[in-house]
Write an enzyme that holds these catalytic residues in place. Structure first.
Site, PDB file in Angstrom:
ATOM      1  N   LYS A  36       0.663  14.514   0.919  1.00 22.03           N
ATOM      2  CA  LYS A  36      -0.705  14.778   0.448  1.00 22.03           C
ATOM      3  C   LYS A  36      -0.929  16.268   0.177  1.00 22.03           C
ATOM      4  CE  LYS A  36      -2.549  10.822   3.098  1.00 22.03           C
ATOM      5  NZ  LYS A  36      -3.209   9.899   2.148  1.00 22.03           N
ATOM      6  N   THR A  51      -8.608   6.550  -1.848  1.00 26.57           N
ATOM      7  CA  THR A  51      -9.959   5.992  -1.984  1.00 26.57           C
ATOM      8  C   THR A  51     -10.998   7.081  -1.720  1.00 26.57           C
ATOM      9  OG1 THR A  51      -9.611   5.167   0.265  1.00 26.57           O
ATOM     10  CG2 THR A  51      -9.531   3.553  -1.508  1.00 26.57           C
ATOM     11  N   HIS A  72       0.804  -1.231   0.000  1.00 20.27           N
ATOM     12  CA  HIS A  72       0.000   0.000   0.000  1.00 20.27           C
ATOM     13  C   HIS A  72       0.831   1.273   0.000  1.00 20.27           C
ATOM     14  CE1 HIS A  72      -3.966  -1.848   0.926  1.00 20.27           C
ATOM     15  NE2 HIS A  72      -3.214  -2.772   1.490  1.00 20.27           N
ATOM     16  N   LYS A  90      -8.627  13.861   4.609  1.00 15.84           N
ATOM     17  CA  LYS A  90      -7.744  12.688   4.622  1.00 15.84           C
ATOM     18  C   LYS A  90      -6.713  12.909   5.712  1.00 15.84           C
ATOM     19  CE  LYS A  90      -6.681  13.770   0.270  1.00 15.84           C
ATOM     20  NZ  LYS A  90      -6.577  12.755  -0.713  1.00 15.84           N
ATOM     21  N   ARG A  91      -5.907  11.874   6.016  1.00 14.46           N
ATOM     22  CA  ARG A  91      -4.833  12.077   6.984  1.00 14.46           C
ATOM     23  C   ARG A  91      -3.958  13.253   6.550  1.00 14.46           C
ATOM     24  NH1 ARG A  91      -4.235   8.203  11.290  1.00 14.46           N
ATOM     25  NH2 ARG A  91      -2.347   9.410  11.708  1.00 14.46           N
ATOM     26  N   LYS A 148     -14.804   8.191  -3.399  1.00 11.00           N
ATOM     27  CA  LYS A 148     -16.034   8.464  -2.641  1.00 11.00           C
ATOM     28  C   LYS A 148     -16.604   9.841  -2.996  1.00 11.00           C
ATOM     29  CE  LYS A 148     -13.969   5.615   0.914  1.00 11.00           C
ATOM     30  NZ  LYS A 148     -13.109   5.658   2.113  1.00 11.00           N
TER      31      LYS A 148
HETATM   32  C1  F58 Z   1      -3.072   3.858   2.193  1.00 16.26           C
HETATM   33  N1  F58 Z   1      -2.135   3.514   3.223  1.00 16.26           N
HETATM   34  C2  F58 Z   1      -2.424   4.555   1.026  1.00 16.26           C
HETATM   35  N2  F58 Z   1      -1.514   3.282   5.425  1.00 16.26           N
HETATM   36  O1  F58 Z   1      -1.681   5.677   1.467  1.00 16.26           O
HETATM   37  C3  F58 Z   1      -3.525   4.991   0.058  1.00 16.26           C
HETATM   38  O2  F58 Z   1      -2.972   5.580  -1.074  1.00 16.26           O
HETATM   39  C4  F58 Z   1      -4.357   3.781  -0.331  1.00 16.26           C
HETATM   40  O3  F58 Z   1      -5.480   4.185  -1.050  1.00 16.26           O
HETATM   41  C5  F58 Z   1      -4.838   3.027   0.895  1.00 16.26           C
HETATM   42  O4  F58 Z   1      -3.745   2.690   1.731  1.00 16.26           O
HETATM   43  C6  F58 Z   1      -5.573   1.762   0.546  1.00 16.26           C
HETATM   44  O5  F58 Z   1      -4.833   1.003  -0.349  1.00 16.26           O
HETATM   45  C7  F58 Z   1      -2.475   3.647   4.521  1.00 16.26           C
HETATM   46  O6  F58 Z   1      -3.578   4.034   4.861  1.00 16.26           O
HETATM   47  C8  F58 Z   1      -1.628   3.380   6.765  1.00 16.26           C
HETATM   48  O7  F58 Z   1      -2.550   3.928   7.327  1.00 16.26           O
HETATM   49  C9  F58 Z   1      -0.502   2.743   7.556  1.00 16.26           C
HETATM   50  C10 F58 Z   1      -0.975   2.270   8.909  1.00 16.26           C
HETATM   51  C11 F58 Z   1       0.167   1.680   9.709  1.00 16.26           C
HETATM   52  C12 F58 Z   1       1.331   2.617   9.841  1.00 16.26           C
HETATM   53  C13 F58 Z   1       1.770   3.129   8.491  1.00 16.26           C
HETATM   54  C14 F58 Z   1       0.618   3.733   7.700  1.00 16.26           C
END
Ligand code: F58
Length: 840
Positions: free
Chosen positions: A572, A674, A375, A566-567, A678
């Protein structure tokens, strides 16, 4: 005494539908009142809002149970192959509304509750969502559970039941303040604990060789500590189908046998302390964002839930008398990023050490069972564990990893002779410094399939991050573009739009999102466009009311709602959005009568608590808001709002209210995104870079219906290769210079030139995410957005087309692709019997 986990056949049968769990308004009312009395133990005159919520939740859960138990029974009897989705995060969002929709009784429940004189929407809002995830990755897992159930795919989600999920966010003086998410405070009506199916997980200690009764050399692991995993099950009902699958989350508890030693020696305190240490394991979700640090507890969480889950799968087979040599025929285990990658070593260990299977057979089973989704492209996010930590906690796993590695390196030597650089790049062990175990490499070697989450991302994995692995195993790689569930993100969150769409094209689109294309036939229908606009305006009005209540800011619902939710992360580029706001503000300050399309800039998102720059970006957004929102020259044409505590529940209100969705990450950084999907489904237009799934969204909706700006990924690489100098952009662009200077000179910090200095100097002298390089292109594009919005008829056409062309981004499509290319799992229809037999 009977063994507590042995089923005992019992005689009576229970009639489950009609009287007790019927779906009519009258039956729902009766059940609700019954639950208020018998479960909550309250008369109506002293019941709280939460009591009412619980009574309704139990009413709904009762109606899931027959489908849930029948699904499990059907899958067992038919000996199906099951998908086990292993994820350290499941960001489920509130269950109540979603379950009502899946059951097809949303309107009936609403009527029942309203007729009882209660506020139905307030009850839905009462639910405290399980925030067991950080962001996109956790939410994707939740969307996939919904789609697997809706497509009748035998499946189970395995994860961790964190006692405290992602922190709650408050904003004080413009800064983010975190507090503990006590989501279980008032109970969780959706889960059923199954202590009779608890398993044990070993940690620490050492290993020993021994010879077994057949004269074979074996290894056993003498742990320092044993922790119990207790499963908590939540039903996941598919949309308008009988299939209800399971989300099984593990909670850590002290293993009793270990308390005993201390008890017997009279050390009561140590015994109890042992219990606390064990339970710490699943206390809290790590709020990390994209940076993998060597935290002992995090590695312990990973082995804990992975071991519990694999043991659970084995017990399911053993109970049915199925030999473990068939493990891979019965389970397809998906690793959601590297967080569960220790499964490679743990599955080997369980098969060999605990069940006496030989290495070669165990290795074949492991590879055939596991598959891995990546991811992220950010190198700092690739998990690696320091050798000291790893060997202390998982001594046996390290031995197994060494053996896997030695065979793996031999393989590379055969295919690429005399290439030492390649060997050291690919090794499962990073030999630099203290030495590390590379979890992504372990996942790649131990899986039969590796996928990225959008076309661009999967390409970049092959060319860059996992290039060596692609050269070695090209057949393992594929792309599975992410998707989101239209049930939650359209039907539940946007009932008005759902009704309009359904009135025109029927409700088939909810299960077959490609059907949305039929809306294109109505683009030239002026009445339809008017209705579409009216709905958007009404939703924006609702959000405006909320903003007034929570933020105390007046916003104009007819202004362009420009949303980035988003985060918060530098890649970003929320701060690029801020540079645009300040650009418009500067134009107004230079000429108060300049034409400006009124806009409301809305931000939402959490920053990792330890990520200083992200927190400073939040402070900047709020500081700019304070100035812009209160400057009389602005004449309310611009408003800036930061919505605190962005979570799934809140996201559901936000997506439908957007006119413009900001998807402005630096090209090559966002794996997929994602939120972009949405927003667009709900009729928002997108301003975005060619990053992640934006590329495919633009392909689907048409280039003319997408606001594109910024460098492409190859251009980014090129610019960085030739030496990027952000200061040059600052010097040579007067508008950009004025923006940065206004921040630097304290224009948003009451003259304090220090506050935002870390941000300003990072932009001027480092700017890893190329904001300054993309600035002008972004501003020009935003000017086109403003111009386009003035023609509301035209804008509405684009909005409709955006929705109509989002069929590809249903998570149903993603899941079908996983099933066909990676899991080899087929749908299984579940038929309800009239009676459910107690005890079977
Ligand atoms: C996200 N990763 C990607 N990681 O950034 C995003 O582009 C993608 O759409 C999504 O996954 C789904 O495939 C993500 O959310 C985290 O939250 C991790 C959690 C654990 C620590 C590192 C970040």
């Amino acid at each position: 005494q009977t063994v507590p986990n042995q089923p005992i056949e019992c005689v009576p049968t229970v009639v489950v539908e009609d009287d007790r769990t019927g779906l009519s308004v009258e039956t729902l009312k009766r059940a609700f009142q019954d639950n208020l009395f018998y479960i909550q133990g309250k008369f109506a005159n002293i019941a709280t809002q939460n009591d009412y919520y619980m009574a309704l939740a139990y009413t709904v859960r009762d109606r899931l149970l027959r489908r849930w138990l029948t699904t499990a029974e059907t899958h067992t009897h038919q000996g199906v192959r099951t998908v086990a989705y292993l994820s350290a995060e499941f960001l489920m969002g509130p269950h109540l509304g979603n379950n009502l929709i899946s059951l097809g009784i949303y309107d009936e429940a609403k009527q029942a509750i309203t007729e009882l004189g209660l506020d139905f929407d307030a009850l839905l809002q009462q639910e405290e969502e399980p925030g067991l995830g950080n962001g996109g990755l956790g939410r994707l897992a939740a969307c996939y559970l919904d789609s697997m159930a809706s497509l009748d795919i035998p499946s189970i989600g395995y994860g961790i039941r964190y006692e405290f999920g992602i922190f709650d966010q408050d904003i004080r003086d413009g800064w983010q303040i975190e507090s503990t998410d006590k989501w279980l405070r008032y109970g969780n009506p959706w889960e059923i604990s199954r202590p009779e199916w608890a398993v044990e997980v070993k940690l620490g200690g050492h290993t020993e060789r021994y010879t077994d009764e057949n004269g074979r050399n074996r290894t056993r692991w003498i742990p320092h500590e044993v922790v119990m995993g207790i499963p908590y099950d939540t039903p996941i009902l598919g949309y308008k189908t009988n299939t209800a699958t399971t989300l099984r989350l593990w909670s850590a508890a002290a293993a009793e046998s270990f308390d005993f030693a201390a008890f017997n020696s009279g050390d009561y305190f140590r015994a109890v302390q042992q219990k606390t240490v064990s339970e710490t394991l699943t206390k809290v979700l790590y709020p990390n964002d994209e940076s993998a640090q060597g935290k002992k507890l995090r590695l312990a969480q990973q082995i804990f839930f992975v071991s519990c889950s694999l043991q659970d799968m084995m017990l399911i087979l053993i109970r049915q008398g199925i030999p473990l040599e068939q493990f891979h025929e019965k389970f397809a285990v998906q690793l959601n990023d590297t967080h569960p990658a220790i499964a490679v070593a743990e599955l080997m260990r369980l098969l060999m050490d605990e069940h006496g299977i030989e290495w070669d057979t165990a290795w074949r089973i492991t590879q055939k069972t596991l598959s891995y989704t990546n991811h992220t492209l950010l190198p700092e996010a690739l998990e690696r564990w320091g050798m000291g930590l790893f060997s202390t906690l998982l001594p046996r796993h390290l031995e197994i990893i060494y053996e896997i590695n030695s065979q793996f390196l031999d393989d590379i030597r055969r295919k690429f002779p005399n290439d030492d650089a390649r060997l050291s790049r690919m090794s499962l062990i990073d030999e630099a410094g203290e030495r590390y175990v590379r979890m992504a490499h372990l996942a790649c070697v131990g899986s039969h399939a590796i996928n990225g989450v959008a076309a661009l991302h999967s390409e970049l994995l092959k060319q860059d991050v996992l290039r060596d692995f692609y050269e070695l195993y090209p057949e393992k790689f594929s792309n599975k573009t992410n998707g989101v569930t239209p049930r939650r993100f359209m039907v539940l969150s946007n009932p008005r739009l759902t009704n309009l769409i359904t009135s025109k094209i029927g409700d088939g689109w909810i299960k077959h999102l490609d059907d949305l294309r039929k809306l294109e036939a109505f683009v030239e229908d002026a009445d339809f466009r008017q209705q579409w606009r009216d709905i958007k305006l009404a939703i924006k009005q609702d959000l405006a009311t909320y903003i007034k209540q929570v933020n105390g800011i007046d916003v104009d619902p007819t202004s362009l709602f420009d949303i980035q939710a988003k985060r918060i992360h530098e890649y970003k580029r929320q701060h690029l959005d801020v540079l645009h706001i300040i650009t418009l503000y500067n134009r107004i300050k230079a000429n108060p009568d300049v034409h400006i399309t009124p806009r409301t800039f809305i931000f939402g998102g959490k920053a990792a608590p330890g990520y200083f720059m992200a927190k400073l970006i939040i402070k900047l957004i709020n500081s700019v808001g304070d100035v812009v929102n209160n400057d009389p020259d602005v004449r309310d044409r611009l408003k800036v709002v930061f919505l605190k505590d962005y979570n799934v529940k809140f996201a559901q209100r936000v997506y439908p209210a957007a006119d413009l969705s900001e998807q402005i990450s630096l090209a090559g950084k966002e794996a997929s995104g994602t939120g972009n999907m949405k927003f667009s489904m709900n009729g928002s237009l997108t301003i975005g870079t060619l990053d992640g799934a934006n590329v495919e969204i633009r392909d689907e909706v048409g280039a003319e219906n997408f606001f594109l700006f910024g460098l492409t990924t190859p251009e980014v690489y090129e610019l960085k290769a030739k030496g990027y100098n952000p200061y040059h952009y600052y010097e040579s662009n007067p508008a950009l210079k004025a923006v940065i200077d206004r921040i630097a000179s304290g224009g948003f910090s009451n003259g304090d030139t220090n506050l935002f200095n870390p941000l300003v100097s990072t932009l001027l002298y480092k700017d890893d995410y190329l904001l300054l390089a993309d600035y002008q292109s972004y501003i020009d594009c935003q000017d086109r957005v403003s111009q386009t919005y003035l023609d509301q008829e035209y804008w509405t056409r684009l909005s409709i087309l955006n929705s109509a062309r989002m069929g590809k981004f249903s998570s149903d499509r993603s899941i079908r692709e996983y099933c066909e290319d990676i899991w080899y799992v087929k749908p299984v229809a579940v038929e309800l019997k009239e009676y459910v037999q107690a005890g079977t």
